[in-house]
Design a protein around this motif. Structure first.
Motif, mmCIF file in Angstrom:
data_model
loop_
_atom_site.group_PDB
_atom_site.id
_atom_site.type_symbol
_atom_site.label_atom_id
_atom_site.label_comp_id
_atom_site.label_asym_id
_atom_site.label_seq_id
_atom_site.Cartn_x
_atom_site.Cartn_y
_atom_site.Cartn_z
ATOM 1 N N LEU A 117 1.018 -0.976 0.190
ATOM 2 C CA LEU A 117 0.024 0.227 -0.011
ATOM 3 C C LEU A 117 1.506 1.522 0.487
ATOM 4 C CD1 LEU A 117 -2.736 -1.160 2.398
ATOM 5 C CD2 LEU A 117 -2.448 -0.403 -0.069
ATOM 6 N N ALA A 118 1.840 1.471 0.652
ATOM 7 C CA ALA A 118 3.329 2.002 0.597
ATOM 8 C C ALA A 118 3.682 2.246 -0.350
ATOM 9 C CB ALA A 118 3.878 1.962 1.698
ATOM 10 N N ALA A 119 4.106 1.820 -1.480
ATOM 11 C CA ALA A 119 4.383 1.929 -2.658
ATOM 12 C C ALA A 119 3.343 2.211 -3.574
ATOM 13 C CB ALA A 119 4.816 0.573 -3.076
ATOM 14 N N LEU A 120 2.130 1.490 -3.615
ATOM 15 C CA LEU A 120 0.565 2.231 -4.150
ATOM 16 C C LEU A 120 0.486 3.515 -3.878
ATOM 17 C CD1 LEU A 120 -1.407 -0.837 -4.246
ATOM 18 C CD2 LEU A 120 -0.251 0.132 -6.135
ATOM 19 N N ASN A 121 0.894 3.848 -2.738
ATOM 20 C CA ASN A 121 0.309 4.981 -2.478
ATOM 21 C C ASN A 121 1.437 6.392 -2.351
ATOM 22 O OD1 ASN A 121 -2.068 4.672 -2.273
ATOM 23 N ND2 ASN A 121 -1.719 3.853 0.291
ATOM 24 N N ASP A 122 2.438 5.756 -3.174
ATOM 25 C CA ASP A 122 3.326 7.078 -3.122
ATOM 26 C C ASP A 122 4.134 7.438 -4.635
ATOM 27 O OD1 ASP A 122 6.255 8.173 -3.038
ATOM 28 O OD2 ASP A 122 7.744 6.731 -3.297
ATOM 29 N N ARG A 123 3.256 8.694 -5.163
ATOM 30 C CA ARG A 123 3.194 9.382 -6.375
ATOM 31 C C ARG A 123 2.960 8.836 -7.153
ATOM 32 N NH1 ARG A 123 9.544 10.655 -6.056
ATOM 33 N NH2 ARG A 123 9.135 8.466 -4.714
ATOM 34 N N LEU A 124 2.023 7.759 -7.527
ATOM 35 C CA LEU A 124 0.935 6.714 -8.711
ATOM 36 C C LEU A 124 1.011 7.649 -9.822
ATOM 37 C CD1 LEU A 124 0.688 4.052 -8.937
ATOM 38 C CD2 LEU A 124 -1.868 4.995 -8.438
ATOM 39 N N GLU A 125 0.316 8.974 -9.412
ATOM 40 C CA GLU A 125 -0.114 9.893 -10.784
ATOM 41 C C GLU A 125 1.216 10.322 -11.372
ATOM 42 O OE1 GLU A 125 -0.494 11.091 -7.536
ATOM 43 O OE2 GLU A 125 -2.468 10.829 -6.702
ATOM 44 N N SER A 126 2.979 10.535 -11.122
ATOM 45 C CA SER A 126 3.428 10.589 -12.225
ATOM 46 C C SER A 126 4.598 8.915 -11.718
ATOM 47 C CB SER A 126 3.893 11.502 -11.536
ATOM 48 O OG SER A 126 4.766 11.587 -10.253
#
Length: 535
Positions: A117-126
Motif C-alpha cells: 500500500l505504501a508503494a501504491l500511495n507514493d506519487r502514483l500519478e507520476s
C-alpha cells in the motif's frame, strides 16, 4: 584496474596454495570461453546455459540507448518516478545501483500489505512501474503487477502507458505483456537471476530512474580482461580462493561496508553467494554486518571477514602476516563482475553446481499448498504479552514464556551454528526489528543473519534448506493493520505473506531445523516486549 583486493592471514594462505592450481587448470579463461565442464559432469547441462553473464558488458550495450530513449519518452508523459516490482536478482542489483548513485527508485520486493500500500500511495500519478521476472511466474511480482494495474485504471491512467516489463524471451510474462500492449525488454536467457546485475534486469529500472548505466558497463569492462586471464594476479581467482579454500574452511562470510561509496552491496552479494553455494549440505553463508557488529571482534574460527573499503591498497596484495581478513575496493560495475567470477570459482572449489537452486522451489510448493487450502492457523503454543508463540517441538516443548522460548531456540545452536532471523513484516513500519540481529549475536556468541521476508527466500533461503545444516531460525510475523486484495486471485497479500512464512517454516521443520515463530498481534506495542525478552 577498477578493482583492488588485499588478503591476509588464513585467506592469504588459501590464495597462495589454491590460485596456482586454478591458473594451471585454466579456470579463468575457461569461464570466459563458456566452458560448462568446469563444475563437473552433474553440473554441465545447467552450466551450459547459464554463463551468459560473462558477456553482459558487450550484450547489454544496446540497452543504453533504448533505455535513455524510453526515459525521455516517459518524462514527456509526466513520469518522474520509477517503481520496481521484482524479487531476488530482479530487485537487489537495481537497489544497490540506485542507492549508490543517489537516484530515487521505489523497490517493491515485499508482500506485506502495508508495504504494498505504501508503494501504491507514493506519487502514483507520476509513476511508471517496471515489472521484472525471468519466468513471469513469480507470485510476488505477479501480485504486485495486478494491484498496480488496478490502481492506474482507478486514476484514469492506461496501464499500457505506465508499465514496462523485463523478462526472458518466450516466458509466459512476455506473452501476456505483449498481448496487453506493454513495452517489453527481453533479458538474456543464458543468465541466471542472481548473475543479472549487468543485464536488462539491473539496467532497465536503474536507467529509467536516472542512472548512467553506460558508465556502469564501462566500470565492469575495465576489469574484464584481468578476470579472463589465467594469472596469479586475477582478482576473481584470488577472491574465490580466499572465500572458499581456507584451511580449515570458514563457511561464514562476514561482509561489512567500511568506508566504501557503494551502498547496500553486501545485500546483493548475500543472494549471489548463498543461493549459488548453499546446497548438498555445504556452502558459504554470507553474514551482512555493520561496523559495530559483535562478530567482527569475536575471533570466531569459522568466520571469514570481508571489508568493502574505499581503498584496498595495491591492485593485488597478499599479506601472510597481517590482520586475518579480505579487503576489496573498486567501482560498482567492477565489484559486480569480480564477485560473480569469484562465486562460480568458489563453486568449483566446493564441488557444487553454482547455477542451480534446488531447495528454493520447496518453499514455493509449500506456500502454494497453503494458499490453495488456506487452513485455519495453527493454534499458538502460548501467548506472551500479546505475542503468539509457535515452534518446532524441541524448541517449544519446555518453553513457558517468551524469554524461555528464545533460550530454548538458542540451546539448539551448535558450536559451528548460526542464527537466522526472518522478519515477515512491513520493513518500512518496523525497521527497528533489524536491531534484533546484533542483540542475538551478543546473546548467542555466534553469527546471526537477518532477512526481510519473503525477500530472503530468494537468497539465503536456499542455503537455509540446502547448505550446512547448522542454523536455528527465528521467524517474526505480524498481524497487518490493513489487508489488501489481489485482483483475480482468491487470496490477499496478508494471506500470501502468512502462507510464505508458514510454508518456509514447514520445510525447515521437515529438514530437522529448529524454528521459533513469534507473531506480533500489536506490532507497535509488542516490539519493546520482544527486545526486553532478548535483553
Amino acid at each position: 584496474m577498477s578493482f583492488h583486493i588485499s588478503v591476509s592471514g588464513a585467506a592469504a594462505e588459501a590464495v597462495r596454495t589454491v590460485v596456482p592450481t586454478l591458473v594451471a587448470d585454466l579456470v579463468a579463461s575457461g569461464i570466459t570461453s563458456l566452458d560448462p565442464a568446469l563444475w563437473g559432469p552433474e553440473a554441465e547441462e545447467e552450466a551450459g546455459k547459464r554463463l551468459g553473464w560473462t558477456e553482459s558488458v558487450v550484450t547489454s550495450r544496446p540497452l543504453v540507448a533504448e533505455v535513455l530513449a524510453l526515459r525521455e519518452e516517459l518524462h514527456a508523459k509526466g513520469v518522474s518516478h520509477i517503481a520496481l516490482a521484482g524479487m531476488g536478482g530482479s530487485s537487489l542489483a537495481p537497489e544497490v545501483i540506485t542507492l549508490t548513485t543517489g537516484v530515487d527508485l521505489t523497490v517493491l520486493d515485499a508482500t506485506d500489505p502495508g508495504q504494498v500500500l505504501a508503494a501504491l500511495n507514493d506519487r502514483l500519478e507520476s509513476t511508471a512501474l517496471v515489472v521484472s521476472s525471468k519466468s513471469g511466474g513469480t507470485v510476488e511480482t505477479d501480485s504486485q503487477r495486478r494491484v498496480f494495474e488496478r490502481a492506474f485504471r482507478d486514476l484514469g491512467i492506461d496501464p499500457v502507458d505506465r508499465i514496462i516489463v523485463v523478462t526472458d524471451p518466450g516466458s509466459p510474462l512476455e506473452a501476456s505483456a505483449t498481448e496487453a500492449g506493454y513495452r517489453v525488454f527481453n533479458a538474456d536467457p543464458t543468465v541466471g537471476g542472481r548473475f543479472s546485475a549487468l543485464t536488462a534486469f539491473g539496467l532497465v529500472p536503474s536507467g529509467l530512474a536516472g542512472v548512467d548505466i553506460g558508465q556502469l558497463l564501462d566500470e565492469a569492462e575495465a576489469v574484464s580482461l584481468a578476470l579472463a586471464v589465467d594469472s596469479v594476479d586475477n582478482p576473481g581467482l584470488i577472491l574465490g580462493a580466499a572465500i572458499a579454500s581456507t584451511s580449515p574452511r570458514r563457511d561464514k562470510l562476514a561482509i561489512v561496508a567500511d568506508g566504501t561509496h557503494i551502498v547496500g552491496f553486501a545485500d546483493w552479494a548475500e543472494q549471489l553467494i548463498a543461493e549459488s553455494t548453499g546446497k548438498i549440505g555445504t556452502g558459504i553463508l554470507p553474514v551482512v554486518l555493520d561496523l559495530d557488529a559483535p562478530e567482527l571482534t569475536a575471533a570466531l574460527p569459522d568466520v571469514q571477514i570481508v571489508r568493502v573499503v574505499a581503498d584496498a591498497g595495491d591492485e593485488v596484495f597478499v599479506d601472510h602476516d597481517g590482520a586475518d581478513e579480505i579487503r576489496v575496493s573498486g567501482t560498482l560495475g567492477a565489484q559486480f563482475l569480480v564477485w560473480e567470477y569469484a562465486t562460480v570459482i568458489a563453486g568449483r572449489l566446493l564441488g557444487i553446481n553454482p547455477f542451480d537452486q534446488p531447495d528454493v522451489e520447496s518453499a514455493k510448493i509449500a506456500t502454494r499448498g497453503l494458499l490453495d487450502s488456506r487452513p485455519e492457523p495453527e493454534p499458538a503454543a502460548f501467548i506472551s504479552d500479546g505475542i503468539e508463540v509457535r515452534g518446532t517441538p524441541h524448541v517449544i516443548g519446555a518453553a513457558s514464556d517468551l524469554a524461555s522460548a528464545i533460550d530454548a531456540l538458542l540451546e539448539e545452536l551448535g558450536p559451528d551454528g548460526y542464527v537466522a532471523v526472518q522478519a515477515y513484516v512491513d520493513r518500512l513500519a518496523l525497521p527497528q526489528l533489524a536491531e534484533l540481529r546484533g542483540l542475538l549475536a551478543t546473546l548467542s556468541k555466534r553469527p546471526v543473519t537477518f532477512g526481510w521476508g519473503p525477500r530472503f527466500l530468494h537468497s539465503t533461503g536456499q542455503f537455509h534448506k540446502g547448505g550446512t545444516p547448522t542454523g536455528v531460525f527465528l521467524q517474526i510475523l505480524s498481524t497487518p493493520a490493513e489487508d489488501l486484495d489481489i485482483p483475480d486471485r482468491p487470496f490477499t497479500f496478508g494471506e500470501l505473506i502468512q502462507a510464505q512464512a508458514g510454508g518456509d517454516a514447514s520445510v525447515l521443520a521437515d529438514k530437522g531445523r529448529p524454528v521459533l515463530t513469534l507473531t506480533l498481534t500489536d506490532p507497535a506495542a509488542n516490539i519493546s516486549t520482544l527486545f526486553n525478552a532478548l535483553r
